[in-house]
Design a protein around this motif. Structure first.
Motif, PDB file in Angstrom:
ATOM      1  N   ILE A   3      -1.012  17.400  -2.599  1.00 31.39           N
ATOM      2  CA  ILE A   3      -2.010  16.654  -1.803  1.00 31.39           C
ATOM      3  C   ILE A   3      -2.517  17.559  -0.665  1.00 31.39           C
ATOM      4  O   ILE A   3      -3.716  17.650  -0.423  1.00 31.39           O
TER       5      ILE A   3
ATOM      6  N   TYR B 108       9.432  10.467 -10.802  1.00 27.52           N
ATOM      7  CA  TYR B 108      10.399  10.962  -9.813  1.00 27.52           C
ATOM      8  C   TYR B 108       9.746  11.240  -8.463  1.00 27.52           C
ATOM      9  O   TYR B 108       8.579  11.631  -8.394  1.00 27.52           O
ATOM     10  N   THR B 109      10.534  11.050  -7.420  1.00 25.24           N
ATOM     11  CA  THR B 109      10.121  11.514  -6.093  1.00 25.24           C
ATOM     12  C   THR B 109      10.130  13.038  -6.163  1.00 25.24           C
ATOM     13  O   THR B 109      11.091  13.634  -6.653  1.00 25.24           O
ATOM     14  N   ASP B 110       9.072  13.648  -5.700  1.00 27.93           N
ATOM     15  CA  ASP B 110       8.972  15.091  -5.840  1.00 27.93           C
ATOM     16  C   ASP B 110       8.135  15.637  -4.681  1.00 27.93           C
ATOM     17  O   ASP B 110       6.978  15.210  -4.503  1.00 27.93           O
TER      18      ASP B 110
ATOM     19  N   GLY C 101       0.832  -1.210   0.000  1.00 30.66           N
ATOM     20  CA  GLY C 101       0.000   0.000   0.000  1.00 30.66           C
ATOM     21  C   GLY C 101       0.865   1.258   0.000  1.00 30.66           C
ATOM     22  O   GLY C 101       2.065   1.201   0.292  1.00 30.66           O
ATOM     23  N   GLY C 102       0.263   2.352  -0.359  1.00 26.96           N
ATOM     24  CA  GLY C 102       0.927   3.652  -0.248  1.00 26.96           C
ATOM     25  C   GLY C 102       2.046   3.891  -1.243  1.00 26.96           C
ATOM     26  O   GLY C 102       2.928   4.727  -1.010  1.00 26.96           O
ATOM     27  N   VAL C 103       2.038   3.186  -2.379  1.00 24.74           N
ATOM     28  CA  VAL C 103       3.130   3.360  -3.342  1.00 24.74           C
ATOM     29  C   VAL C 103       2.819   4.428  -4.406  1.00 24.74           C
ATOM     30  O   VAL C 103       3.662   4.754  -5.227  1.00 24.74           O
ATOM     31  N   GLY C 104       1.580   4.947  -4.396  1.00 26.66           N
ATOM     32  CA  GLY C 104       1.259   6.046  -5.309  1.00 26.66           C
ATOM     33  C   GLY C 104       0.187   5.760  -6.351  1.00 26.66           C
ATOM     34  O   GLY C 104       0.048   6.508  -7.323  1.00 26.66           O
ATOM     35  N   LYS C 105      -0.636   4.709  -6.136  1.00 21.87           N
ATOM     36  CA  LYS C 105      -1.691   4.352  -7.111  1.00 21.87           C
ATOM     37  C   LYS C 105      -2.695   5.477  -7.324  1.00 21.87           C
ATOM     38  O   LYS C 105      -3.031   5.812  -8.452  1.00 21.87           O
ATOM     39  N   THR C 106      -3.180   6.038  -6.212  1.00 26.65           N
ATOM     40  CA  THR C 106      -4.255   7.033  -6.338  1.00 26.65           C
ATOM     41  C   THR C 106      -3.730   8.314  -6.981  1.00 26.65           C
ATOM     42  O   THR C 106      -4.382   8.885  -7.861  1.00 26.65           O
ATOM     43  N   ASN C 107      -2.536   8.721  -6.575  1.00 30.21           N
ATOM     44  CA  ASN C 107      -1.945   9.924  -7.199  1.00 30.21           C
ATOM     45  C   ASN C 107      -1.702   9.708  -8.674  1.00 30.21           C
ATOM     46  O   ASN C 107      -1.946  10.599  -9.486  1.00 30.21           O
TER      47      ASN C 107
ATOM     48  N   VAL D 105       4.528  16.683  -5.049  1.00 32.22           N
ATOM     49  CA  VAL D 105       3.407  15.730  -5.002  1.00 32.22           C
ATOM     50  C   VAL D 105       2.723  15.867  -3.642  1.00 32.22           C
ATOM     51  O   VAL D 105       1.498  15.999  -3.548  1.00 32.22           O
ATOM     52  N   ASN D 106       3.545  15.882  -2.583  1.00 31.39           N
ATOM     53  CA  ASN D 106       2.995  16.019  -1.230  1.00 31.39           C
ATOM     54  C   ASN D 106       2.328  17.383  -1.033  1.00 31.39           C
ATOM     55  O   ASN D 106       1.269  17.486  -0.420  1.00 31.39           O
TER      56      ASN D 106
ATOM     57  N   ASN E 182       7.459   4.078  -9.194  1.00 31.28           N
ATOM     58  CA  ASN E 182       7.206   5.422  -8.640  1.00 31.28           C
ATOM     59  C   ASN E 182       8.252   5.743  -7.578  1.00 31.28           C
ATOM     60  O   ASN E 182       8.835   4.860  -6.962  1.00 31.28           O
ATOM     61  N   GLN E 183       8.451   7.043  -7.400  1.00 29.99           N
ATOM     62  CA  GLN E 183       9.362   7.565  -6.368  1.00 29.99           C
ATOM     63  C   GLN E 183      10.804   7.122  -6.610  1.00 29.99           C
ATOM     64  O   GLN E 183      11.417   6.495  -5.748  1.00 29.99           O
TER      65      GLN E 183
ATOM     66  N   ASP F 255     -11.067   1.445  -3.915  1.00 33.24           N
ATOM     67  CA  ASP F 255     -10.396   1.087  -2.666  1.00 33.24           C
ATOM     68  C   ASP F 255     -11.446   1.096  -1.558  1.00 33.24           C
ATOM     69  O   ASP F 255     -11.632   2.091  -0.863  1.00 33.24           O
TER      70      ASP F 255
HETATM   71  N1  LIG Z   1       6.164  10.712  -6.938  1.00 37.38           N
HETATM   72  C1  LIG Z   1       6.006  10.962  -5.635  1.00 37.38           C
HETATM   73  N2  LIG Z   1       6.836  11.824  -4.989  1.00 37.38           N
HETATM   74  C2  LIG Z   1       6.694  12.067  -3.664  1.00 37.38           C
HETATM   75  N3  LIG Z   1       5.751  11.484  -2.892  1.00 37.38           N
HETATM   76  C3  LIG Z   1       4.912  10.614  -3.458  1.00 37.38           C
HETATM   77  C4  LIG Z   1       4.961  10.303  -4.853  1.00 37.38           C
HETATM   78  N4  LIG Z   1       3.987   9.417  -5.139  1.00 37.38           N
HETATM   79  C5  LIG Z   1       3.351   9.179  -3.967  1.00 37.38           C
HETATM   80  N5  LIG Z   1       3.898   9.883  -2.957  1.00 37.38           N
HETATM   81  C6  LIG Z   1       3.530   9.846  -1.518  1.00 37.38           C
HETATM   82  O1  LIG Z   1       2.975   8.601  -1.231  1.00 37.38           O
HETATM   83  C7  LIG Z   1       1.736   8.748  -0.555  1.00 37.38           C
HETATM   84  C8  LIG Z   1       0.786   7.658  -0.960  1.00 37.38           C
HETATM   85  O2  LIG Z   1       0.324   7.886  -2.282  1.00 37.38           O
HETATM   86  P1  LIG Z   1      -1.073   7.292  -2.786  1.00 37.38           P
HETATM   87  O3  LIG Z   1      -2.153   7.612  -1.838  1.00 37.38           O
HETATM   88  O4  LIG Z   1      -1.243   7.705  -4.201  1.00 37.38           O
HETATM   89  O5  LIG Z   1      -0.703   5.743  -2.693  1.00 37.38           O
HETATM   90  P2  LIG Z   1      -1.675   4.493  -2.885  1.00 37.38           P
HETATM   91  O6  LIG Z   1      -0.864   3.434  -3.499  1.00 37.38           O
HETATM   92  O7  LIG Z   1      -2.919   4.907  -3.562  1.00 37.38           O
HETATM   93  O8  LIG Z   1      -2.005   4.120  -1.372  1.00 37.38           O
HETATM   94  P3  LIG Z   1      -3.111   3.060  -0.849  1.00 37.38           P
HETATM   95  O9  LIG Z   1      -2.500   1.700  -1.070  1.00 37.38           O
HETATM   96  O10 LIG Z   1      -3.255   3.410   0.594  1.00 37.38           O
HETATM   97  O11 LIG Z   1      -4.342   3.281  -1.664  1.00 37.38           O
HETATM   98  C9  LIG Z   1       1.262  10.152  -0.902  1.00 37.38           C
HETATM   99  O12 LIG Z   1       0.481  10.688   0.127  1.00 37.38           O
HETATM  100  C10 LIG Z   1       2.534  10.906  -1.121  1.00 37.38           C
HETATM  101  O13 LIG Z   1       2.946  11.439   0.112  1.00 37.38           O
END
Ligand SMILES: Nc1ncnc2c1ncn2[C@@H]1O[C@H](COP(=O)(O)OP(=O)(O)OP(=O)(O)O)[C@@H](O)[C@H]1O
Ligand SMILES: [Mg+2]
Length: 288
Positions: free
Chosen positions: A237, A228-230, A34-40, A233-234, A194-195, A62
């Motif tokens: 949000i 890229y980590t950026d 989880g939290g790897v950036g799918k929703t973003n 993005v945060n 991602n990141q 989700d």
């Molecule tokens: N490219 C990026 N650069 C910096 N931070 C990032 C980047 N992509 C994601 N993040 C960070 O990771 C967090 C989680 O992103 P996101 O909610 O998109 O993940 P997710 O995979 O949808 O999580 P979940 O599994 O809980 O649904 C964000 O709140 C942000 O802080």
């Protein structure tokens, strides 16, 4: 179950809407960890596709953790559950965002559909067929592999797996690929790293995954690219405005632009697509 499916088929085949020839492309976005950036990714990729002229719907699948609306800065009043209850139509549960894309909030386990009585199931399926009015649907799944994620994978034309370079995320991504391959759900999965801090990290991470997959699994993975980590993005949000809108010149937005162009120019974009009839058949296969 078979009788029920054939009744449904007859009922919906008579529906005038099923004669539409429109094509729709469905992406399923998933991850192991989880939290790897799918929703973003899903939201910002959707906006990029809208900017390239596509009519886009994001499905926030989700269950219980819906948050695409937070990134878009819009409130959710109705969700898929209201449609399943029969209180609302699809157009009533779809929310318009200020950025051109529409959002359908999950809010309920779609697999509940299995347990509905015929008439209600027909109502839900008929409504879902209107999804065919979109050019692109992006399903933002929860992390890991649930029964619902598998159903959405079957519905989709393309699978996008997101991982970060972290060993834990990579191991979990491999596990998801293993489930997809051992259940022969898909032959090909697109991967986005991602990141990352450099192109080299992106390529290394993909190659690590590729080596393991090629050694142990009967599935193909494609390198779509990296983001890229950026910090913006945060920031985006926090400001509840998608980064491609708020920070279009950020590293994250630029790398997303490259990925989006690659996905949309991909020959597969035109080939691997469903018309409404195929969409209907897929829905039957899953829920009928
Ligand atoms: N490219 C990026 N650069 C910096 N931070 C990032 C980047 N992509 C994601 N993040 C960070 O990771 C967090 C989680 O992103 P996101 O909610 O998109 O993940 P997710 O995979 O949808 O999580 P979940 O599994 O809980 O649904 C964000 O709140 C942000 O802080
Ligand atoms: Mg998410």
């Amino acid at each position: 179950m078979i009788d029920q499916a054939s009744n449904l088929r007859k009922m919906i085949d008579n529906d005038a809407r099923s004669k539409s020839n429109k094509d729709v492309k469905i992406y399923s976005v998933l991850s192991g960890k989880g939290g790897v950036g799918k929703t973003n990714f899903s939201v910002n990729f959707g906006i990029k596709l809208y900017q390239k002229g596509k009519k886009v719907l994001i499905i926030d699948a989700d269950v219980g953790m819906t948050n695409a609306n937070i990134i878009l800065g819009i409130p959710v009043r109705n969700n898929l559950f209201d449609l399943i209850k029969g209180d609302k139509t699809l157009s009533e549960v779809i929310i318009k965002s200020p950025y051109g894309i529409d959002l359908l909030s999950g809010g309920s386990d779609l697999m509940e559909l299995e347990y509905l009585e015929d008439e209600k199931q027909k109502w839900v399926l008929e409504n879902l067929l209107e999804l065919g009015n979109y050019d692109v649907i992006i399903i933002d799944n929860g992390a890991g592999m649930t029964k619902q994620t598998m159903a959405f994978l079957l519905l989709s034309n393309e699978t996008i797996l997101i991982t970060t370079p972290e060993p834990t995320a990579l191991t979990d991504a491999y596990r998801v690929l293993k489930v997809i391959s051992s259940n022969t759900i898909k032959d090909v999965v697109k991967v986005i790293i991602n990141q990352v801090d450099s192109k080299a990290t992106g390529d290394d991470t993909f190659n690590k995954l590729l080596m393991t997959v090629n050694s142990f699994l009967d599935i193909k993975i494609e390198n779509v690219g990296y983001l890229y980590t950026d910090l913006r993005v945060n920031k985006a949000i926090m400001e509840q405005c998608p980064f491609v809108i708020k920070y279009p010149n950020s590293l994250a937005a630029e790398s997303l632009d490259i990925i989006s162009s690659k996905l949309i120019d991909d020959d597969l974009f035109k080939k691997n697509i469903s018309n409404i009839k195929e969409l209907k058949n897929k829905i039957y296969r899953i829920f009928g």
